[in-house]
Write a protein that holds these residues in place. Structure first.
Motif, PDB file in Angstrom:
ATOM      1  N   LYS A 219     -11.689 -10.868  -0.647  1.00 18.05           N
ATOM      2  CA  LYS A 219     -12.502 -10.608   0.787  1.00 18.05           C
ATOM      3  C   LYS A 219     -11.528  -9.699   1.401  1.00 18.05           C
ATOM      4  N   MET A 220     -10.005  -9.665   1.320  1.00 16.98           N
ATOM      5  CA  MET A 220      -9.283  -8.596   1.985  1.00 16.98           C
ATOM      6  C   MET A 220      -9.644  -7.284   1.376  1.00 16.98           C
ATOM      7  N   GLN A 221      -9.338  -7.286   0.031  1.00 14.62           N
ATOM      8  CA  GLN A 221      -9.504  -6.189  -0.701  1.00 14.62           C
ATOM      9  C   GLN A 221     -10.774  -5.432  -0.516  1.00 14.62           C
ATOM     10  N   LYS A 222     -11.745  -6.222  -0.430  1.00 10.98           N
ATOM     11  CA  LYS A 222     -13.121  -5.637  -0.266  1.00 10.98           C
ATOM     12  C   LYS A 222     -13.273  -5.249   1.378  1.00 10.98           C
ATOM     13  N   ARG A 223     -12.680  -5.686   2.217  1.00 14.19           N
ATOM     14  CA  ARG A 223     -12.926  -5.342   3.512  1.00 14.19           C
ATOM     15  C   ARG A 223     -11.952  -4.227   3.663  1.00 14.19           C
ATOM     16  N   LEU A 224     -10.991  -4.080   3.087  1.00 11.45           N
ATOM     17  CA  LEU A 224      -9.925  -2.842   3.056  1.00 11.45           C
ATOM     18  C   LEU A 224     -10.586  -1.698   2.338  1.00 11.45           C
ATOM     19  N   SER A 225     -11.471  -2.023   1.240  1.00 14.48           N
ATOM     20  CA  SER A 225     -12.076  -0.938   0.665  1.00 14.48           C
ATOM     21  C   SER A 225     -13.340  -0.523   1.627  1.00 14.48           C
ATOM     22  N   GLU A 226     -13.843  -1.090   2.544  1.00 11.37           N
ATOM     23  CA  GLU A 226     -15.072  -0.679   3.231  1.00 11.37           C
ATOM     24  C   GLU A 226     -14.435  -0.115   4.680  1.00 11.37           C
ATOM     25  N   THR A 227     -13.064  -0.180   5.045  1.00 12.80           N
ATOM     26  CA  THR A 227     -12.623   0.406   6.118  1.00 12.80           C
ATOM     27  C   THR A 227     -12.473   1.882   6.235  1.00 12.80           C
ATOM     28  N   ARG A 228     -12.883   2.592   7.304  1.00 18.47           N
ATOM     29  CA  ARG A 228     -12.440   3.890   7.338  1.00 18.47           C
ATOM     30  C   ARG A 228     -11.319   3.834   8.308  1.00 18.47           C
ATOM     31  N   PHE A 229     -10.126   4.198   7.747  1.00 21.37           N
ATOM     32  CA  PHE A 229      -8.730   4.040   8.384  1.00 21.37           C
ATOM     33  C   PHE A 229      -8.594   5.322   9.282  1.00 21.37           C
ATOM     34  N   THR A 230      -7.858   5.108  10.400  1.00 25.00           N
ATOM     35  CA  THR A 230      -7.415   6.458  11.019  1.00 25.00           C
ATOM     36  C   THR A 230      -5.918   6.563  10.750  1.00 25.00           C
ATOM     37  N   LYS A 231      -5.392   7.381  11.478  1.00 26.44           N
ATOM     38  CA  LYS A 231      -3.863   7.732  11.132  1.00 26.44           C
ATOM     39  C   LYS A 231      -2.978   6.640  11.353  1.00 26.44           C
ATOM     40  N   ASN A 232      -3.462   5.225  11.867  1.00 27.30           N
ATOM     41  CA  ASN A 232      -2.989   4.041  12.164  1.00 27.30           C
ATOM     42  C   ASN A 232      -3.009   2.985  10.988  1.00 27.30           C
TER      43      ASN A 232
ATOM     44  N   PHE B 159       0.903  -1.170  -0.074  1.00 27.58           N
ATOM     45  CA  PHE B 159      -0.077   0.036  -0.213  1.00 27.58           C
ATOM     46  C   PHE B 159       0.716   1.289   0.029  1.00 27.58           C
ATOM     47  N   SER B 160       0.178   2.220  -0.309  1.00 29.79           N
ATOM     48  CA  SER B 160       0.981   3.486  -0.410  1.00 29.79           C
ATOM     49  C   SER B 160      -0.030   4.636   0.036  1.00 29.79           C
ATOM     50  N   THR B 161       0.289   5.739   0.508  1.00 28.53           N
ATOM     51  CA  THR B 161      -0.596   6.880   0.931  1.00 28.53           C
ATOM     52  C   THR B 161      -0.075   8.063   0.346  1.00 28.53           C
ATOM     53  N   ALA B 162      -0.728   9.085   0.121  1.00 26.82           N
ATOM     54  CA  ALA B 162      -0.627  10.148  -0.731  1.00 26.82           C
ATOM     55  C   ALA B 162      -1.844  11.373  -0.003  1.00 26.82           C
ATOM     56  N   GLY B 163      -1.562  12.623  -0.368  1.00 32.32           N
ATOM     57  CA  GLY B 163      -2.458  13.494   0.040  1.00 32.32           C
ATOM     58  C   GLY B 163      -2.175  13.933   1.387  1.00 32.32           C
ATOM     59  N   THR B 164      -2.887  14.409   2.296  1.00 34.42           N
ATOM     60  CA  THR B 164      -2.481  15.099   3.417  1.00 34.42           C
ATOM     61  C   THR B 164      -2.989  14.061   4.756  1.00 34.42           C
ATOM     62  N   ALA B 165      -2.688  14.407   5.813  1.00 32.07           N
ATOM     63  CA  ALA B 165      -2.635  13.503   6.921  1.00 32.07           C
ATOM     64  C   ALA B 165      -4.174  13.562   7.198  1.00 32.07           C
ATOM     65  N   ALA B 166      -4.805  14.662   7.058  1.00 32.79           N
ATOM     66  CA  ALA B 166      -6.344  14.997   7.233  1.00 32.79           C
ATOM     67  C   ALA B 166      -7.280  14.424   6.237  1.00 32.79           C
ATOM     68  N   ALA B 167      -6.622  14.088   5.056  1.00 30.04           N
ATOM     69  CA  ALA B 167      -7.205  13.492   3.881  1.00 30.04           C
ATOM     70  C   ALA B 167      -6.553  12.626   2.846  1.00 30.04           C
ATOM     71  N   PRO B 168      -6.002  11.526   3.682  1.00 29.48           N
ATOM     72  CA  PRO B 168      -5.100  10.785   3.174  1.00 29.48           C
ATOM     73  C   PRO B 168      -5.657   9.956   1.790  1.00 29.48           C
ATOM     74  N   GLU B 169      -4.791   9.728   0.799  1.00 31.20           N
ATOM     75  CA  GLU B 169      -5.397   8.838  -0.268  1.00 31.20           C
ATOM     76  C   GLU B 169      -4.549   7.655  -0.312  1.00 31.20           C
ATOM     77  N   LEU B 170      -5.087   6.660  -0.107  1.00 30.11           N
ATOM     78  CA  LEU B 170      -4.768   5.367   0.023  1.00 30.11           C
ATOM     79  C   LEU B 170      -4.877   4.422  -1.036  1.00 30.11           C
ATOM     80  N   THR B 171      -3.716   3.641  -1.585  1.00 30.17           N
ATOM     81  CA  THR B 171      -3.757   2.851  -2.733  1.00 30.17           C
ATOM     82  C   THR B 171      -3.384   1.525  -1.993  1.00 30.17           C
ATOM     83  N   ILE B 172      -4.185   0.314  -2.225  1.00 29.69           N
ATOM     84  CA  ILE B 172      -3.616  -0.790  -1.724  1.00 29.69           C
ATOM     85  C   ILE B 172      -4.054  -2.090  -2.821  1.00 29.69           C
TER      86      ILE B 172
END
Length: 178
Positions: free
Chosen positions: A114-127, A62-75
């Motif tokens: 199933k993992m990809q789906k679960r990840l797409s449905e998850t609202r992640f925090t800063k962790n 995975f990688s993240t981009a964007g800001t801490a307040a609005a991260p863009e996550l690619t998994i």
């Protein structure tokens, strides 16, 4: 799955989240490519009672981009078959057993989805990193239980009626999105 297969399976699970060297031979799952006995390049254990062992597992990056307040996550979640950790005994194997082993690989792909789906449905925090890892571990626990159930119910491919049932069920799950 048997004790030996389960041990090999756990090795794959624990190593699947790691970065492999370019020397590690892997075959990514594809609906277009089925396993052949020539893909099984490992050496059988002398004490193994099993006819064959499929080493497959889920990996992610995975990688993240964007800001801490609005991260863009690619998994990206993928399923791999590990030829050098997979083996068979030619004197004991036939096309039914190869189909049984292919289904272990297909089940790994099903759980990657199933993992990809679960990840797409998850609202992640800063962790994000630890949250993704927790989902990965949970999916792998579920995958291990499902693989064991598959082996038990088919009696390691010996119950042909149950094997046909599982073949159909997993094929439909892969086509219909599980």
């Amino acid at each position: 799955m048997g004790t030996l297969r389960y041990i090999l399976y756990l090795i794959c699970i624990f190593s699947s989240g790691l970065v492999f060297s370019q020397k590690e031979e892997i075959i990514p799952w594809s609906s277009e490519r089925k396993l052949a006995w020539s893909d099984f390049k490992g050496k059988p254990f002398k004490t193994a009672w099993a006819a064959a062992t499929t080493a497959s597992g889920i990996s992610y990056e995975f990688s993240t981009a964007g800001t801490a307040a609005a991260p863009e996550l690619t998994i990206n979640v993928v399923t791999y078959f590990y030829p050098k950790k997979s083996w068979y005994r030619p004197e004991l194997c036939d096309s039914i057993i190869l189909g049984h082993e292919q289904l272990h690989f297909d089940i790994s792909e099903l759980y990657a989805r199933k993992m990809q789906k679960r990840l797409s449905e998850t609202r992640f925090t800063k962790n994000i990193k630890s949250e993704i890892k927790a989902i990965f571990r949970q999916i792998n626990r579920e995958l291990g239980q499902f693989q064991n159930r598959y082996d038990r119910e088919t009696n390691f491919s010996r119950d042909l009626e149950k094997q046909r049932f599982w073949n159909k069920m997993i094929a439909e799950a892969l086509v219909n999105g599980y």
